[in-house]
Design a protein around this motif. Structure first.
Motif, PDB file in Angstrom:
ATOM      1  N   ILE A  48      10.894   7.750  12.508  1.00 52.84           N
ATOM      2  CA  ILE A  48      10.830   6.808  11.387  1.00 52.84           C
ATOM      3  C   ILE A  48      11.605   7.401  10.218  1.00 52.84           C
ATOM      4  N   ALA A  49      12.487   6.608   9.627  1.00 47.44           N
ATOM      5  CA  ALA A  49      13.280   7.071   8.489  1.00 47.44           C
ATOM      6  C   ALA A  49      12.422   7.111   7.225  1.00 47.44           C
ATOM      7  N   ASP A  50      12.824   7.946   6.286  1.00 49.20           N
ATOM      8  CA  ASP A  50      12.164   7.998   4.975  1.00 49.20           C
ATOM      9  C   ASP A  50      12.301   6.659   4.249  1.00 49.20           C
ATOM     10  N   GLY A  51      11.415   6.461   3.289  1.00 50.64           N
ATOM     11  CA  GLY A  51      11.511   5.315   2.398  1.00 50.64           C
ATOM     12  C   GLY A  51      10.847   4.060   2.933  1.00 50.64           C
ATOM     13  N   VAL A  52      10.731   3.101   2.045  1.00 48.40           N
ATOM     14  CA  VAL A  52      10.121   1.822   2.390  1.00 48.40           C
ATOM     15  C   VAL A  52      10.953   1.105   3.452  1.00 48.40           C
ATOM     16  N   ASP A  53      12.288   1.234   3.377  1.00 45.67           N
ATOM     17  CA  ASP A  53      13.148   0.598   4.382  1.00 45.67           C
ATOM     18  C   ASP A  53      12.903   1.181   5.768  1.00 45.67           C
ATOM     19  N   GLY A  54      12.645   2.493   5.839  1.00 51.56           N
ATOM     20  CA  GLY A  54      12.332   3.108   7.121  1.00 51.56           C
ATOM     21  C   GLY A  54      11.059   2.531   7.715  1.00 51.56           C
ATOM     22  N   LEU A 102       0.813  -1.214   0.000  1.00 49.75           N
ATOM     23  CA  LEU A 102       0.000   0.000   0.000  1.00 49.75           C
ATOM     24  C   LEU A 102       0.850   1.269   0.000  1.00 49.75           C
ATOM     25  N   LEU A 103       2.193   1.092  -0.017  1.00 52.79           N
ATOM     26  CA  LEU A 103       3.111   2.224  -0.055  1.00 52.79           C
ATOM     27  C   LEU A 103       3.545   2.494  -1.488  1.00 52.79           C
ATOM     28  N   GLY A 104       3.781   3.780  -1.790  1.00 53.07           N
ATOM     29  CA  GLY A 104       4.333   4.141  -3.085  1.00 53.07           C
ATOM     30  C   GLY A 104       5.808   3.802  -3.141  1.00 53.07           C
ATOM     31  N   SER A 105       6.400   3.984  -4.311  1.00 54.23           N
ATOM     32  CA  SER A 105       7.827   3.674  -4.469  1.00 54.23           C
ATOM     33  C   SER A 105       8.703   4.636  -3.673  1.00 54.23           C
ATOM     34  N   THR A 106       8.191   5.833  -3.396  1.00 61.04           N
ATOM     35  CA  THR A 106       8.872   6.759  -2.489  1.00 61.04           C
ATOM     36  C   THR A 106       7.955   6.956  -1.286  1.00 61.04           C
ATOM     37  N   HIS A 107       8.568   7.250  -0.147  1.00 64.70           N
ATOM     38  CA  HIS A 107       7.772   7.441   1.069  1.00 64.70           C
ATOM     39  C   HIS A 107       8.466   8.500   1.919  1.00 64.70           C
ATOM     40  N   ASP A 128      -0.539   8.966  -3.848  1.00 65.15           N
ATOM     41  CA  ASP A 128      -0.265   9.160  -5.264  1.00 65.15           C
ATOM     42  C   ASP A 128      -0.662   7.865  -5.952  1.00 65.15           C
ATOM     43  N   GLU A 129      -1.622   7.970  -6.853  1.00 61.19           N
ATOM     44  CA  GLU A 129      -2.164   6.786  -7.539  1.00 61.19           C
ATOM     45  C   GLU A 129      -2.629   5.729  -6.540  1.00 61.19           C
ATOM     46  N   GLY A 130      -3.230   6.197  -5.439  1.00 59.22           N
ATOM     47  CA  GLY A 130      -3.806   5.302  -4.448  1.00 59.22           C
ATOM     48  C   GLY A 130      -2.816   4.718  -3.455  1.00 59.22           C
ATOM     49  N   LYS A 131      -1.549   5.037  -3.573  1.00 57.44           N
ATOM     50  CA  LYS A 131      -0.518   4.508  -2.669  1.00 57.44           C
ATOM     51  C   LYS A 131      -0.057   5.613  -1.718  1.00 57.44           C
ATOM     52  N   ILE A 132       0.318   5.223  -0.505  1.00 56.05           N
ATOM     53  CA  ILE A 132       0.797   6.172   0.492  1.00 56.05           C
ATOM     54  C   ILE A 132       2.222   6.591   0.117  1.00 56.05           C
ATOM     55  N   VAL A 133       2.424   7.913  -0.040  1.00 59.42           N
ATOM     56  CA  VAL A 133       3.751   8.420  -0.392  1.00 59.42           C
ATOM     57  C   VAL A 133       4.296   9.421   0.639  1.00 59.42           C
TER      58      VAL A 133
END
Length: 131
Positions: free
Chosen positions: A47-53, A35-40, A106-111
């Motif tokens: 909490i760190a930025d990004g999917v890894d965070g 449910l996450l976008g490619s950037t976060h 963005d396009e339905g994903k959490i960014v």
């Protein structure tokens, strides 16, 4: 049945509720990350930025608070933004925390994500409660 699944909600809000159920209640990073976008972009300083965070955040919850529950009380949407009013309880029996999460989609994903939190007090000067 979880309290989240009993919430009446339009079709477009279901993924937001699923995000809480997967990521916070089930500590299932894989399901929540869908449910996450490619950037976060993360505005919570813990909490760190990004999917890894987000992956590290979920792993920390699973280790430190395995019984944590997040109950979505209200969801609001305006354009690309969804706002959730949430009752978070880290340890069963505690009063918990009142949380407001703001997500940009963005396009339905959490960014992008912002949040504010306030401990639920033992007493109140009014009879209304926080939820």
């Amino acid at each position: 049945m979880s309290s989240l699944s009993r919430l009446p909600r339009p079709r477009w809000l279901r993924p937001r509720v699923a995000f809480y159920e997967a990521g916070l209640n089930n500590k299932d990073f894989t399901a929540a990350s869908e449910l996450l976008g490619s950037t976060h972009t993360q505005h919570n300083p813990r909490i760190a930025d990004g999917v890894d965070g987000f992956r590290d955040f979920v792993a920390g919850l699973a280790e430190e608070f395995p019984d944590l529950r997040a109950e979505v009380k209200r969801l609001f949407a305006d354009g690309d933004y969804v706002v959730a009013h949430v009752h978070g309880i880290r340890v069963p029996g505690q009063r918990g925390t009142a949380i407001v999460d703001i997500f940009r989609l963005d396009e339905g994903k959490i960014v992008e994500h912002w949040d504010v939190m306030q401990p639920v007090p033992e007493t109140s000067l009014n009879p209304h409660g926080m939820f």
